[in-house]
Enzyme design. Structure first.
Site, PDB file in Angstrom:
ATOM      1  N   LYS A  40       0.849  -1.199   0.000  1.00 14.61           N
ATOM      2  CA  LYS A  40       0.000   0.000   0.000  1.00 14.61           C
ATOM      3  C   LYS A  40       0.883   1.248   0.000  1.00 14.61           C
ATOM      4  O   LYS A  40       2.091   1.161   0.207  1.00 14.61           O
ATOM      5  CB  LYS A  40      -0.938  -0.014   1.210  1.00 14.61           C
ATOM      6  CG  LYS A  40      -0.260   0.019   2.573  1.00 14.61           C
ATOM      7  CD  LYS A  40      -1.246  -0.369   3.667  1.00 14.61           C
ATOM      8  CE  LYS A  40      -0.571  -0.596   4.987  1.00 14.61           C
ATOM      9  NZ  LYS A  40      -0.771   0.442   5.956  1.00 14.61           N
ATOM     10  N   ARG A 139     -10.338   0.399  15.112  1.00 19.06           N
ATOM     11  CA  ARG A 139     -10.252   1.105  13.830  1.00 19.06           C
ATOM     12  C   ARG A 139     -11.375   0.581  12.953  1.00 19.06           C
ATOM     13  O   ARG A 139     -12.484   1.089  13.071  1.00 19.06           O
ATOM     14  CB  ARG A 139      -8.854   0.866  13.227  1.00 19.06           C
ATOM     15  CG  ARG A 139      -8.471   1.817  12.139  1.00 19.06           C
ATOM     16  CD  ARG A 139      -7.009   1.796  11.802  1.00 19.06           C
ATOM     17  NE  ARG A 139      -6.528   0.529  11.241  1.00 19.06           N
ATOM     18  CZ  ARG A 139      -5.288   0.323  10.792  1.00 19.06           C
ATOM     19  NH1 ARG A 139      -4.403   1.313  10.846  1.00 19.06           N
ATOM     20  NH2 ARG A 139      -4.908  -0.827  10.283  1.00 19.06           N
ATOM     21  N   HIS A 169      -5.888  -6.937  13.252  1.00 11.64           N
ATOM     22  CA  HIS A 169      -4.633  -6.170  13.195  1.00 11.64           C
ATOM     23  C   HIS A 169      -4.213  -5.802  14.603  1.00 11.64           C
ATOM     24  O   HIS A 169      -5.038  -5.341  15.398  1.00 11.64           O
ATOM     25  CB  HIS A 169      -4.852  -4.922  12.336  1.00 11.64           C
ATOM     26  CG  HIS A 169      -3.591  -4.180  12.002  1.00 11.64           C
ATOM     27  ND1 HIS A 169      -2.494  -4.793  11.443  1.00 11.64           N
ATOM     28  CD2 HIS A 169      -3.252  -2.874  12.159  1.00 11.64           C
ATOM     29  CE1 HIS A 169      -1.529  -3.890  11.251  1.00 11.64           C
ATOM     30  NE2 HIS A 169      -1.973  -2.721  11.690  1.00 11.64           N
ATOM     31  N   ARG A 225       1.083 -10.719   7.120  1.00 13.01           N
ATOM     32  CA  ARG A 225       1.045  -9.517   6.268  1.00 13.01           C
ATOM     33  C   ARG A 225       2.265  -8.655   6.586  1.00 13.01           C
ATOM     34  O   ARG A 225       2.296  -7.952   7.599  1.00 13.01           O
ATOM     35  CB  ARG A 225      -0.223  -8.699   6.547  1.00 13.01           C
ATOM     36  CG  ARG A 225      -1.526  -9.483   6.442  1.00 13.01           C
ATOM     37  CD  ARG A 225      -2.732  -8.572   6.616  1.00 13.01           C
ATOM     38  NE  ARG A 225      -2.742  -7.832   7.862  1.00 13.01           N
ATOM     39  CZ  ARG A 225      -3.295  -8.256   8.988  1.00 13.01           C
ATOM     40  NH1 ARG A 225      -3.893  -9.436   9.040  1.00 13.01           N
ATOM     41  NH2 ARG A 225      -3.254  -7.513  10.080  1.00 13.01           N
ATOM     42  N   TYR A 270      15.525  31.029   4.524  1.00 12.91           N
ATOM     43  CA  TYR A 270      14.414  31.830   5.056  1.00 12.91           C
ATOM     44  C   TYR A 270      14.605  32.095   6.544  1.00 12.91           C
ATOM     45  O   TYR A 270      14.932  31.193   7.319  1.00 12.91           O
ATOM     46  CB  TYR A 270      13.094  31.070   4.890  1.00 12.91           C
ATOM     47  CG  TYR A 270      12.621  30.978   3.460  1.00 12.91           C
ATOM     48  CD1 TYR A 270      12.316  32.128   2.726  1.00 12.91           C
ATOM     49  CD2 TYR A 270      12.472  29.742   2.852  1.00 12.91           C
ATOM     50  CE1 TYR A 270      11.867  32.025   1.417  1.00 12.91           C
ATOM     51  CE2 TYR A 270      12.025  29.639   1.541  1.00 12.91           C
ATOM     52  CZ  TYR A 270      11.728  30.785   0.829  1.00 12.91           C
ATOM     53  OH  TYR A 270      11.293  30.694  -0.473  1.00 12.91           O
ATOM     54  N   CYS A 317      13.881  24.490   2.495  1.00 11.87           N
ATOM     55  CA  CYS A 317      12.882  25.197   1.677  1.00 11.87           C
ATOM     56  C   CYS A 317      11.992  24.157   0.976  1.00 11.87           C
ATOM     57  O   CYS A 317      12.186  22.962   1.134  1.00 11.87           O
ATOM     58  CB  CYS A 317      13.569  26.058   0.626  1.00 11.87           C
ATOM     59  SG  CYS A 317      14.847  27.149   1.264  1.00 11.87           S
ATOM     60  N   MET A 318      11.043  24.641   0.192  1.00 11.62           N
ATOM     61  CA  MET A 318      10.143  23.697  -0.472  1.00 11.62           C
ATOM     62  C   MET A 318      10.894  22.791  -1.455  1.00 11.62           C
ATOM     63  O   MET A 318      10.649  21.592  -1.526  1.00 11.62           O
ATOM     64  CB  MET A 318       9.033  24.457  -1.209  1.00 11.62           C
ATOM     65  CG  MET A 318       7.995  23.528  -1.810  1.00 11.62           C
ATOM     66  SD  MET A 318       6.777  24.354  -2.822  1.00 11.62           S
ATOM     67  CE  MET A 318       5.769  25.172  -1.610  1.00 11.62           C
ATOM     68  N   ASP A 319      11.834  23.384  -2.189  1.00  6.49           N
ATOM     69  CA  ASP A 319      12.480  22.630  -3.276  1.00  6.49           C
ATOM     70  C   ASP A 319      13.992  22.534  -3.142  1.00  6.49           C
ATOM     71  O   ASP A 319      14.644  21.866  -3.941  1.00  6.49           O
ATOM     72  CB  ASP A 319      12.194  23.311  -4.621  1.00  6.49           C
ATOM     73  CG  ASP A 319      10.773  23.805  -4.703  1.00  6.49           C
ATOM     74  OD1 ASP A 319       9.870  22.953  -4.675  1.00  6.49           O
ATOM     75  OD2 ASP A 319      10.563  25.042  -4.750  1.00  6.49           O
TER      76      ASP A 319
HETATM   77  C1  LIG Z   1      -4.143  -4.138   8.241  1.00  8.64           C
HETATM   78  C2  LIG Z   1      -2.657  -4.069   8.071  1.00  8.64           C
HETATM   79  N1  LIG Z   1      -1.963  -5.196   7.961  1.00  8.64           N
HETATM   80  C3  LIG Z   1      -0.613  -5.199   7.802  1.00  8.64           C
HETATM   81  C4  LIG Z   1       0.092  -4.022   7.774  1.00  8.64           C
HETATM   82  C5  LIG Z   1       1.594  -4.066   7.642  1.00  8.64           C
HETATM   83  O1  LIG Z   1       2.205  -3.614   8.822  1.00  8.64           O
HETATM   84  P1  LIG Z   1       3.783  -3.446   8.917  1.00  8.64           P
HETATM   85  O2  LIG Z   1       4.137  -2.420   7.906  1.00  8.64           O
HETATM   86  O3  LIG Z   1       4.025  -2.991  10.304  1.00  8.64           O
HETATM   87  O4  LIG Z   1       4.369  -4.774   8.609  1.00  8.64           O
HETATM   88  C6  LIG Z   1      -0.590  -2.817   7.896  1.00  8.64           C
HETATM   89  C7  LIG Z   1       0.153  -1.566   7.894  1.00  8.64           C
HETATM   90  O5  LIG Z   1      -0.128  -0.592   8.489  1.00  8.64           O
HETATM   91  C8  LIG Z   1      -2.010  -2.841   8.052  1.00  8.64           C
HETATM   92  O6  LIG Z   1      -2.707  -1.708   8.170  1.00  8.64           O
END
Ligand SMILES: Cc1ncc(COP(=O)(O)O)c(C=O)c1O
Length: 400
Positions: A40, A139, A169, A225, A270, A317-319
């Site tokens: 993600k 959550r 989670h 995961r 700045y 700065c920004m850039d």
């Molecule tokens: C639902 C869920 N599973 C797995 C993960 C992976 O976690 P990590 O990056 O700590 O391994 C995340 C990350 O935030 C998550 O939101």
């Protein structure tokens, strides 16, 4: 056509490191446990597509993203492997997901009903779903066994829908105190058992993130995961484990675009918060907070130049950002600067930047902006990439 970049700032990503990290996890999994690579947020800033490919090459069996948009991008790029959206998908978008063969997280009946409706009109069935259980993160997810059972019963009665997974989670898996994680696991297994008492068998039960995967092999279940550690970073301040020697995959690099010698009393950037207290050599780099180089590093953060530490002079700065490079000899315009990563024999870890920013390494890599081209290295050599840098990667800074 992918956009080219003409700038002297880039993120160098080692796909070898990602493969190594994924293989390291695979090797340490309990028998029969699958590896889900969490890609993600554009692969935590590393590039979702390239990261996904590297993880799959190393044996990952499932991918995960946070949003349907991210999943559809991967499908459009040609990723056909199982892919779970971890977050909420609004009912109006569910049909799109089902048609793309994307697995959805479900915890409300309106989304389940949308999956049922989509399965009835899509040829891409079964529509796969994973039931999310909230065991203490507070959550998303169902909180009680009754809710979980009711959704599970409804799901298995619908033709074309496969209740493939159930997951939760952990909120504190990266803490030294295991009490709450064990309690969350107990709550999760209790709900899984209730569902199984109804004669419902869910093949993929999963709860471990990177921290829990490393720390609690007894909780691996059917799949883990792994996110942050796929990228070679540790989920907490905990020290690295012998079982999981990780390789950080990303280095953030730039070059000096101007070098100037200034006299005592010269203000820099700045607000003039840096004032030269000695004859000072200032080097300017073309990277700033719009690239993810936090302004909170002003006058505090270091970078590496010719293997030596140099301090940020004045405000980011920004850039652009200025560095006090007085103590490094033989510097000139075009010299490579490491924002984090390797330079000669020195290494500046992303964790150091995270600490200065009062945040976690996750945020530092995620903040690296879209306009920073990602340069991929595979088998030690520049690889085809979504973005590519025009020009040579400085030989001395290429990972060995
Ligand atoms: C639902 C869920 N599973 C797995 C993960 C992976 O976690 P990590 O990056 O700590 O391994 C995340 C990350 O935030 C998550 O939101």
């Amino acid at each position: 056509m992918h956009p080219a970049s003409y700038r002297d700032t880039w993120a160098e990503i080692s796909l070898d490191a990602i493969e190594h990290n994924a293989r390291t996890f695979k090797k340490n999994l309990q028998r029969g446990c699958k590896l889900m690579a969490v890609v993600k947020a554009d692969g935590y800033g590393h590039g979702a597509y390239e990261t996904a490919r590297a993880a799959l090459r190393a044996g990952a069996e499932y991918l995960a993203v946070a949003l349907l948009d991210e999943a559809l991008e991967l499908r459009a790029a040609g990723i056909t492997e199982p892919l779970l959206v971890l977050g909420y998908t609004p009912p109006r978008s569910v049909e799109k997901a089902v048609r793309a063969g994307v697995t959805l997280t479900v915890f409300t009946t309106d989304v389940l009903e949308a999956v049922e409706a989509a399965a009835a009109v899509s040829s891409r069935t079964p529509a796969r779903i994973h039931l999310k259980v909230d065991t203490g993160m507070t959550r998303i997810g169902v909180r009680t066994a009754e809710e979980a059972r009711s959704i599970a019963r409804q799901a298995i009665q619908t033709p074309g829908v496969a209740l493939e997974g159930i997951f939760t989670h952990f909120a504190t898996a990266d803490s030294a105190d295991d009490t709450f994680t064990r309690e969350q696991f107990r709550r999760f297994m209790n709900i899984v058992d209730h569902i199984s008492d109804d004669g419902i068998d869910i093949p993929l039960r999963h709860c471990c993130n990177s921290a829990a995967t490393m720390q609690y092999p007894d909780m691996h279940l059917d799949m883990v995961r792994v996110g942050i550690s796929l990228y070679g970073l540790l989920p907490s301040v905990a020290s690295e484990r012998d079982t999981h020697p990780l390789k950080p995959a990303m280095q953030f690099k730039t070059r000096l675009v101007q070098v100037k010698d200034v006299e005592v009393g010269t203000p820099v950037s700045y607000g003039g918060t840096f004032i030269a207290e000695r004859p000072t050599r200032i080097g300017t780099i073309p990277a700033g907070y719009a690239d993810g180089l936090s302004r909170s590093l002003s006058n505090r953060g270091d970078m590496l130049l010719h293997g030596r530490r140099v301090r940020i002079a004045g405000r980011v700065c920004m850039d652009q950002t200025m560095l006090d490079i007085t103590d490094v000899e033989n510097t000139e315009e075009g010299d490579p600067v490491t924002i984090f990563g390797k330079s000669g024999d020195a290494f500046l870890h992303v964790d150091e930047i995270a600490e200065l920013m009062d945040t976690i390494n996750y945020e530092v890599v995620c903040l690296i902006g879209k306009r920073v081209p990602r340069v991929y290295l595979y088998k030690g050599k520049p690889a085809a990439s979504v973005n590519h840098l025009i020009g040579e990667i400085p030989a001395q800074d290429s990972p060995s």
